[in-house]
Design an enzyme around this catalytic site. Structure first.
Site, short mmCIF file in Angstrom:
data_model
loop_
_atom_site.label_atom_id
_atom_site.label_comp_id
_atom_site.label_asym_id
_atom_site.label_seq_id
_atom_site.Cartn_x
_atom_site.Cartn_y
_atom_site.Cartn_z
N ASN A 269 -15.40 -11.77 -12.25
CA ASN A 269 -14.92 -10.84 -13.29
C ASN A 269 -16.02 -10.29 -14.19
OD1 ASN A 269 -15.25 -13.12 -14.83
ND2 ASN A 269 -13.23 -13.08 -15.77
N ARG B 276 -14.37 -9.28 -27.07
CA ARG B 276 -13.30 -9.53 -26.09
C ARG B 276 -12.49 -8.26 -25.82
NH1 ARG B 276 -12.55 -14.78 -24.31
NH2 ARG B 276 -10.28 -14.71 -24.20
N PHE C 147 -8.87 -24.12 -10.87
CA PHE C 147 -9.94 -23.22 -10.42
C PHE C 147 -11.34 -23.74 -10.75
CE2 PHE C 147 -8.32 -21.70 -14.55
CZ PHE C 147 -9.48 -21.69 -15.32
N HIS D 282 -18.63 -12.78 -19.16
CA HIS D 282 -17.96 -13.79 -19.99
C HIS D 282 -18.07 -13.37 -21.45
CE1 HIS D 282 -16.92 -17.76 -21.59
NE2 HIS D 282 -17.95 -17.64 -22.39
N THR E 159 -9.14 -11.20 -18.72
CA THR E 159 -9.82 -12.07 -17.74
C THR E 159 -9.57 -11.58 -16.32
OG1 THR E 159 -9.47 -13.93 -19.24
CG2 THR E 159 -10.04 -14.48 -16.97
N LYS F 275 -22.18 -12.02 -15.12
CA LYS F 275 -21.97 -13.00 -14.05
C LYS F 275 -22.60 -12.55 -12.73
CE LYS F 275 -17.75 -14.87 -16.08
NZ LYS F 275 -16.38 -15.33 -15.82
P1 CMP Z 1 -14.24 -16.72 -18.27
O1 CMP Z 1 -13.14 -16.64 -19.28
O2 CMP Z 1 -15.48 -16.01 -18.50
O3 CMP Z 1 -14.55 -18.27 -18.01
C1 CMP Z 1 -13.65 -19.04 -17.24
C2 CMP Z 1 -13.45 -18.35 -15.93
O4 CMP Z 1 -12.60 -18.97 -14.99
C3 CMP Z 1 -12.77 -17.01 -16.17
O5 CMP Z 1 -13.66 -16.16 -16.86
C4 CMP Z 1 -12.43 -16.58 -14.75
O6 CMP Z 1 -13.53 -15.94 -14.12
C5 CMP Z 1 -12.23 -17.94 -14.06
N1 CMP Z 1 -10.85 -18.13 -13.62
C6 CMP Z 1 -10.44 -18.25 -12.34
N2 CMP Z 1 -9.11 -18.40 -12.26
C7 CMP Z 1 -8.65 -18.36 -13.53
C8 CMP Z 1 -7.35 -18.45 -14.12
N3 CMP Z 1 -6.25 -18.62 -13.38
N4 CMP Z 1 -7.24 -18.36 -15.47
C9 CMP Z 1 -8.36 -18.21 -16.24
N5 CMP Z 1 -9.61 -18.12 -15.74
C10 CMP Z 1 -9.76 -18.19 -14.40
#
Ligand code: CMP
Length: 139
Positions: A114, A87, A59, A117, A93, A11
């Site tokens: 984060n 994962r 979000f 992905h 996450t 990312k």
């Molecule tokens: P990823 O799972 O790669 O794709 C969806 C993204 O949404 C996740 O990573 C996070 O970076 C972002 N995100 C922000 N807030 C949240 C949340 N509360 N729960 C899950 N994903 C979130």
């Protein structure tokens, strides 16, 4: 039955902070083979399409704007049990909950930024991979 491919994307935060090389090392040292890779970016519209599945989440707008603000490195990876093993390698996450030594524990700053992905199912790995890599490309 688990397939042997998953989709990932380094990312904008990890790209901007110079972590591409270290992250790719972690991925290949963990036994994943890189089948396809690009250095690219998403427009706001394309990021919105990619994250369509999260459209109703609070979000969503922040996520779309964040993911379109810098370069990314999408990849298709191959390994036995790829989705689940990947994962585990990236961690939770929310990086504050990611296990020590995982990619998010090492390189992520926040739940939005984060670092990386990882697809959450074989079906999504196929859908997400084909979003970036066309069947005409060889992989
Ligand atoms: P990823 O799972 O790669 O794709 C969806 C993204 O949404 C996740 O990573 C996070 O970076 C972002 N995100 C922000 N807030 C949240 C949340 N509360 N729960 C899950 N994903 C979130």
């Amino acid at each position: 039955m688990a397939t042997n491919r998953t989709f990932t994307m380094i990312k904008p935060d990890a790209v901007a902070n110079g972590h591409i090389g270290a992250i790719i090392n972690k991925i290949t040292e963990a036994g994943f083979k890189i089948i396809a890779m690009k250095y690219t970016h998403l427009s706001n519209e394309k990021a919105g399409e990619f994250y369509e599945v999260h459209k109703s989440r609070p979000f969503y707008n922040d996520l779309v704007s964040y993911m379109s603000k810098g370069n990314i490195v999408p990849m298709i990876l191959e390994k036995d049990n790829a989705v689940e093993d990947f994962r585990k390698l990236i961690g939770a996450t929310d990086p504050s909950k990611a296990e020590q030594g995982t990619i998010r524990n090492l390189y992520a700053k926040s739940i939005d930024a984060n670092a990386i992905h990882g697809s959450d199912s074989d079906d999504n790995a196929a859908i997400e991979g084909s979003f970036f890599f066309s069947m005409l490309e060889r992989f």
